[in-house]
Motif scaffolding. Structure first.
Motif, mmCIF file in Angstrom:
data_model
loop_
_atom_site.group_PDB
_atom_site.id
_atom_site.type_symbol
_atom_site.label_atom_id
_atom_site.label_comp_id
_atom_site.label_asym_id
_atom_site.label_seq_id
_atom_site.Cartn_x
_atom_site.Cartn_y
_atom_site.Cartn_z
ATOM 1 N N CYS A 365 50.274 48.857 25.689
ATOM 2 C CA CYS A 365 49.896 49.516 24.433
ATOM 3 C C CYS A 365 48.528 50.172 24.586
ATOM 4 N N MET A 366 48.439 51.441 24.231
ATOM 5 C CA MET A 366 47.182 52.162 24.373
ATOM 6 C C MET A 366 46.107 51.617 23.436
ATOM 7 N N THR A 367 46.506 51.164 22.254
ATOM 8 C CA THR A 367 45.532 50.583 21.329
ATOM 9 C C THR A 367 44.979 49.282 21.882
ATOM 10 N N VAL A 368 45.837 48.466 22.470
ATOM 11 C CA VAL A 368 45.374 47.216 23.083
ATOM 12 C C VAL A 368 44.396 47.517 24.212
ATOM 13 N N LEU A 369 44.727 48.510 25.046
ATOM 14 C CA LEU A 369 43.822 48.897 26.130
ATOM 15 C C LEU A 369 42.448 49.260 25.582
ATOM 16 N N ALA A 370 42.428 50.065 24.524
ATOM 17 C CA ALA A 370 41.148 50.481 23.942
ATOM 18 C C ALA A 370 40.405 49.306 23.329
ATOM 19 N N LEU A 371 41.123 48.429 22.610
ATOM 20 C CA LEU A 371 40.468 47.283 21.973
ATOM 21 C C LEU A 371 39.917 46.304 23.009
ATOM 22 N N ARG A 372 40.633 46.146 24.120
ATOM 23 C CA ARG A 372 40.165 45.209 25.151
ATOM 24 C C ARG A 372 38.918 45.736 25.866
ATOM 25 N N LEU A 373 38.807 47.054 26.008
ATOM 26 C CA LEU A 373 37.729 47.594 26.833
ATOM 27 C C LEU A 373 36.531 48.107 26.024
ATOM 28 N N ALA A 374 36.723 48.472 24.788
ATOM 29 C CA ALA A 374 35.593 48.948 23.983
ATOM 30 C C ALA A 374 34.843 47.764 23.386
ATOM 31 N N THR A 375 33.528 47.842 23.370
ATOM 32 C CA THR A 375 32.750 46.768 22.734
ATOM 33 C C THR A 375 32.577 47.004 21.247
ATOM 34 N N GLN A 376 32.909 48.210 20.766
ATOM 35 C CA GLN A 376 32.822 48.499 19.334
ATOM 36 C C GLN A 376 34.116 49.188 18.903
ATOM 37 N N SER A 377 34.770 48.605 17.906
ATOM 38 C CA SER A 377 36.021 49.149 17.399
ATOM 39 C C SER A 377 35.984 49.156 15.880
ATOM 40 N N ASN A 378 36.701 50.110 15.298
ATOM 41 C CA ASN A 378 36.686 50.191 13.841
ATOM 42 C C ASN A 378 37.968 50.795 13.297
ATOM 43 N N GLY A 379 38.294 50.401 12.060
ATOM 44 C CA GLY A 379 39.293 51.080 11.270
ATOM 45 C C GLY A 379 38.624 52.162 10.445
ATOM 46 N N VAL A 380 39.408 52.832 9.580
ATOM 47 C CA VAL A 380 38.882 54.024 8.923
ATOM 48 C C VAL A 380 38.796 53.890 7.403
ATOM 49 N N SER A 381 38.875 52.677 6.906
ATOM 50 C CA SER A 381 38.544 52.359 5.517
ATOM 51 C C SER A 381 38.346 50.847 5.457
ATOM 52 N N LYS A 382 37.797 50.381 4.367
ATOM 53 C CA LYS A 382 37.557 48.937 4.245
ATOM 54 C C LYS A 382 38.866 48.167 4.331
ATOM 55 N N LEU A 383 39.876 48.621 3.590
ATOM 56 C CA LEU A 383 41.172 47.950 3.621
ATOM 57 C C LEU A 383 41.806 48.053 4.997
ATOM 58 N N HIS A 384 41.691 49.217 5.635
ATOM 59 C CA HIS A 384 42.273 49.371 6.966
ATOM 60 C C HIS A 384 41.580 48.483 7.986
ATOM 61 N N GLY A 385 40.282 48.249 7.816
ATOM 62 C CA GLY A 385 39.605 47.297 8.683
ATOM 63 C C GLY A 385 40.223 45.915 8.565
ATOM 64 N N GLU A 386 40.517 45.503 7.328
ATOM 65 C CA GLU A 386 41.154 44.195 7.116
ATOM 66 C C GLU A 386 42.544 44.155 7.734
ATOM 67 N N VAL A 387 43.307 45.227 7.534
ATOM 68 C CA VAL A 387 44.663 45.297 8.086
ATOM 69 C C VAL A 387 44.612 45.252 9.608
ATOM 70 N N ALA A 844 22.479 36.632 26.083
ATOM 71 C CA ALA A 844 21.669 37.686 25.465
ATOM 72 C C ALA A 844 22.260 39.069 25.673
ATOM 73 N N ASP A 845 23.017 39.268 26.746
ATOM 74 C CA ASP A 845 23.566 40.592 27.031
ATOM 75 C C ASP A 845 25.020 40.750 26.611
ATOM 76 N N LEU A 846 25.612 39.719 26.001
ATOM 77 C CA LEU A 846 26.978 39.880 25.498
ATOM 78 C C LEU A 846 26.961 40.890 24.355
ATOM 79 N N PHE A 847 27.912 41.827 24.368
ATOM 80 C CA PHE A 847 27.915 42.892 23.377
ATOM 81 C C PHE A 847 28.625 42.504 22.094
ATOM 82 N N THR A 848 29.514 41.531 22.171
ATOM 83 C CA THR A 848 30.224 41.052 20.988
ATOM 84 C C THR A 848 30.124 39.532 20.954
ATOM 85 N N PRO A 849 30.183 38.934 19.771
ATOM 86 C CA PRO A 849 29.991 37.477 19.694
ATOM 87 C C PRO A 849 31.145 36.676 20.273
ATOM 88 N N PHE A 850 32.315 37.296 20.417
ATOM 89 C CA PHE A 850 33.481 36.535 20.862
ATOM 90 C C PHE A 850 34.060 37.124 22.139
#
Length: 859
Positions: A365-387, A844-850
């Protein structure tokens, strides 16, 4: 017959008009009313005939008209104003840039923005819908704000289809070739002056792409095209033939070209971005190419290069439905990438797992590839972020859903591209020039209350008059084209009423958008539309995907209704929805209708364009409208909400419920407010709503705010991350990768041995609770982890809700690889509370908390 030699023919402009060429090749004219009026003034009929394409127009216009314009002092003065305005625009440093970037001289990010489509202007047909419109508006605002950003995409030979309906009302698709030499695009040249060519490797041969440049104000957009002689195979030349056309194999070839080829094009141009923004997953292969090049240029291992590459990657997902994401079967991925995995020096299973939701199973899945490799990801509205956090929670097992590292940046629209000339002039007069540049400033928009009601209304009425006249002409042309009976063609001159309440519905005809929801009770709708004292009319427009027969059937149903005698004047469907049609609609209707099935609308932006023109929104609570409607800072007068955002398992029941709610709103609120007139015939209650909508929404629903959010919340951070771990020969990258390897090796033995609260009695509100824990860290130290107390009130299902997370401090060595931790937490409210303890890696150099898969909870 193929030519033996090629040559270009260019317009022969009189020297006095040479500036027209410069203006035509910078798409800043697309959001400059005075520039557009300049071309219209040259030849209004030809401007329309050429599809608002100034390059084609200059190459088609009669020479005598050019000579007349060269002798027309008024035209030359107009030309000089437009030329001077463009020169000033390109030379000045925007105030936003000075405010937010002025303190960082020499340390600004270089941003590459990748998208499969860009909707900048209708004559450059390389977009299909909302994603492309958003990308085009992103570039325009980046230009206006002065961001150091470069766009990357594909130049399609045919682009998206032209739509027309047959006699039965079924959508038909026609594809027209783009003539690149008559478009506002230019070859991107290498140092020798030849057009730049890059290549990507397919299974048994390379494919070449020539690179074109489009100037979008201050921003360069580079587009790749495979349709040239360097590629002898037809299937290679056809890679950039059609946007979203072909089968899965065509799609993967397009996405390899976009991601890998686009990355190589920037490199060949001498550009070295520190931030790569992937607008949707289509370009995600750039991430693995980025890793490969860092391995080569920095001498890094795969894991080290992954750390460094990820620091610079930003990913935006636009799709709230899992089926809308790109998936490729293992065989297809292996055919195209097996050699790539070898160059990354990783196993084939490890490469596949980069794009799989679960290791070792499923499609890529291209979305999975992007989510696994990007340190910053976002949806395009508050509700879409939750979804999105819910949809992709499987990638972060054990992490609470509200902490999944997918944030949101709500979409916006580029106001100067979508507001009418008349509204531009009104805003200039009463809001001042700040509205053009400082769009996120609520104080500027509060000045809308100073606009006289009569002036605002007359301005809007002129736009509705123009919409009705234009729609009549367009419908007549549609009926002539499909050989309708003469009586039906003549009737087109009488459709719509320039004084009636006009509702607009225009968007992609996907089933979840429910275009025909308002048709559910035809008797009730007919009464509403044909009320002799308070008539209502609806204008529909939109395309269905060529392979979406259910969407096409919705259009057929609408087409059937438009031919009914009692409704033919009140309901209209406009064919071939494009940017030009969209402008007429969002500038001229009174109400913008939006009825998506929640929560399937990621954001939606057409209603934002309408709001910029004082049009009121009537929408179900989904996407951006859910966000602004629930914002307590916004008054309820901004528009209307259909329902309360309920979601039911029975879709038919939900459709009926929301259709009834829609009719109720129209009958009891919308129509009465529009027709409530005093002796001056001004609908003051309606105008109060228009002002509330403009004053409350416009500061938020613009791409200046959106792009500013990306710059300040994402781009600066990615740039800083990348620089910090790349300095000193990527020393911190190597150290972080080694640390991660050590943590992964030890993590199976990490466990929480004990977590307890000493006291057993009740706790007073405001008092502290002390929790102690003993954690077995195996070969790790307390500095390698974050041990956290997770505490809060309990829900009826015995779940901790609205938790407070407190980091526990190390208080001593418990021996045998175990350590003691302790924390205090204040109890802020009464009721039944609970707590648990978790441990996760910390550096200290981890880009995301998880770190995916590395979190342990007390049991």
């Amino acid at each position: 017959m193929r030519p033996i030699q090629q040559f270009s023919v260019v317009p022969a402009l009189p020297i006095q008009l040479e500036a027209l060429r410069t203006i035509a090749y910078n798409l800043r004219w697309a959001w400059s009313h005075e520039s557009v009026e300049l071309f219209r003034r040259l030849d209004r009929e030809l401007w329309e005939k050429t599809g608002h394409n100034p390059v084609l127009m200059l190459g088609s216009i009669a020479q005598n008209k050019l000579e007349e314009a060269a002798d027309d002092q008024a035209f030359l003065a107009h030309l000089q104003r437009v030329e001077s305005d463009l020169e000033s625009y390109l030379a000045e440093q925007p105030a936003w840039f000075q405010k937010h970037c002025g303190a960082r001289p020499g340390n600004l990010p270089s941003i590459a923005y990748f998208s499969a489509e860009f909707g900048i202007t209708e004559c450059l047909s390389i977009f299909a819908g909302g994603l492309g419109m958003l990308a085009g508006d992103h570039l325009k605002s980046a230009s206006d704000l002065g961001l150091p950003l470069t766009g990357v995409g594909l130049l399609y030979q045919q682009g998206y289809f032209k739509q027309y309906l047959n006699q039965a009302g079924w959508q038909q698709e026609a594809y027209e070739d783009n003539d690149f030499h008559n478009l506002p695009v230019s070859p991107a040249c290498d140092p020798s002056g030849a057009q730049l060519v890059v290549s990507v490797d397919l299974p048994d041969h390379p494919v070449y792409a020539q690179v074109w440049r489009v100037q979008v104000g201050r921003i360069a957009l580079y587009l790749l095209d495979t349709n040239f002689d360097r590629n002898p195979r037809p299937e290679d030349r056809d890679i950039t033939d059609t946007l979203y056309g072909g089968d899965r194999e065509t799609r993967i070839r397009q996405e390899i070209l976009l991601g890998v080829g686009g990355y190589r094009a920037l490199e060949a141009l001498g550009l070295r971005p520190t931030v790569y923004h992937m607008n949707e997953g289509h370009s995600a292969f750039l991430a693995v190419e980025h890793i490969r090049r860092l391995m080569e240029t920095r001498g890094l291992s795969f894991e080290e290069a992954r750390v460094l590459a990820s620091a610079s990657l930003v990913f935006t997902t636009h799709t709230p439905v899992e089926a809308g994401h790109d998936y490729f079967g293992p065989e297809l991925i292996e055919r195209y990438f097996h050699g790539f995995a070898d160059r990354l020096r990783i196993s084939w299973t490890d490469f596949m797992d980069l794009g799989r939701s679960a290791p070792g199973q499923g499609e890529f899945c291209m979305t999975v590839l992007a989510l696994r490799l990007a340190t910053q990801s976002n949806g395009v509205s508050k509700l879409h972020g939750e979804v999105s956090r819910h949809m992709w929670r499987v990638l972060w097992p054990g992490v609470p859903e509200d902490e999944i590292p997918i944030r949101h940046v709500t979409n916006g629209v580029h106001f100067r591209s979508w507001t009418s000339l008349e509204m531009n002039q009104l805003y200039d007069r009463y809001l001042g020039p700040a509205w053009r540049d400082d769009l996120a400033n609520g104080e500027v928009w509060s000045r809308v209350n100073s606009i006289p009601a009569e002036e605002l209304w007359r301005t809007h009425e002129r736009r509705r008059d123009r919409l009705v006249a234009w729609a009549r002409t367009r419908v007549r042309e549609q009926r002539v084209r499909r050989s309708a009976p003469p009586s039906e063609i003549e009737a087109a001159d009488e459709i719509l009423d320039p004084d009636a309440l006009t509702i607009g519905f225009a968007r992609r005809f996907a089933t979840y958008k429910r275009a025909t929801l308002i048709l559910r009770d035809m008797q009730r709708l007919t009464r509403i539309l044909n009320d002799p004292q308070r008539p209502v009319q609806i204008i529909f427009a939109g395309k269905a995907h060529p392979r979406d027969d259910m969407g096409k059937d919705l259009i057929r149903q609408l087409s059937t209704v438009t031919r009914q005698k009692e409704l033919g004047r009140r309901i209209v469907f406009l064919e071939n929805y494009d940017m030009s049609v969209a402008r007429y609609l969002v500038q001229g209707v009174d109400v913008w209708l939006n009825t998506p099935l929640r929560p399937n609308e990621a954001s939606g932006t057409s209603g934002m364009k309408a709001a910029a023109n004082g049009v009121l929104n009537l929408s179900t609570l989904d996407g951006w409208w859910d966000e602004v409607w629930r914002d307590p800072a916004n008054p309820p007068l901004i528009g209307w909400a259909i329902g309360k955002g309920e979601q039911y398992p029975d879709a038919e029941y939900q459709n009926q419920l929301e259709a009834d709610a829609l009719y109720d709103l129209l009958e009891s609120d919308v129509v009465p407010a529009f027709y409530d007139r005093g002796p001056d015939r001004i609908p003051r209650r309606w105008i109060e709503r228009m002002k509330a909508s403009i004053g409350s929404l416009c500061r938020f629903v613009n791409t200046h705010r959106m792009v500013g959010d990306y710059m300040c919340g994402y781009y600066f951070r990615a740039h800083s991350q990348f620089q910090s771990v790349d300095e000193n020969g990527a020393a911190r990258t190597r150290a972080l990768a080694a640390w991660q390897a050590r943590v992964r090796a030890e993590w199976p033995r990490v466990r929480i041995e004990e977590a307890r609260r000493d006291a057993t009695s009740s706790v007073l509100v405001g008092a502290n609770v002390t929790v102690k824990a003993r954690i077995h860290l195996a070969g790790l130290s307390p500095e390698d982890v974050a041990v956290e107390l997770y505490v809060g009130k309990l829900s009826p299902l015995n779940e901790i809700q609205e938790p407070a997370v407190e980091r526990m401090r190390s208080v001593g060595d418990a021996g045998g690889g175990s350590w003691r931790f302790e924390a205090n937490a204040a109890c802020s409210g009464s009721g039944l509370h609970g707590f648990t303890v978790r441990v996760r890696p910390s550096h200290a150099d981890l880009f995301t908390p998880f770190v995916p898969g590395l979190i342990s909870w007390a049991s």
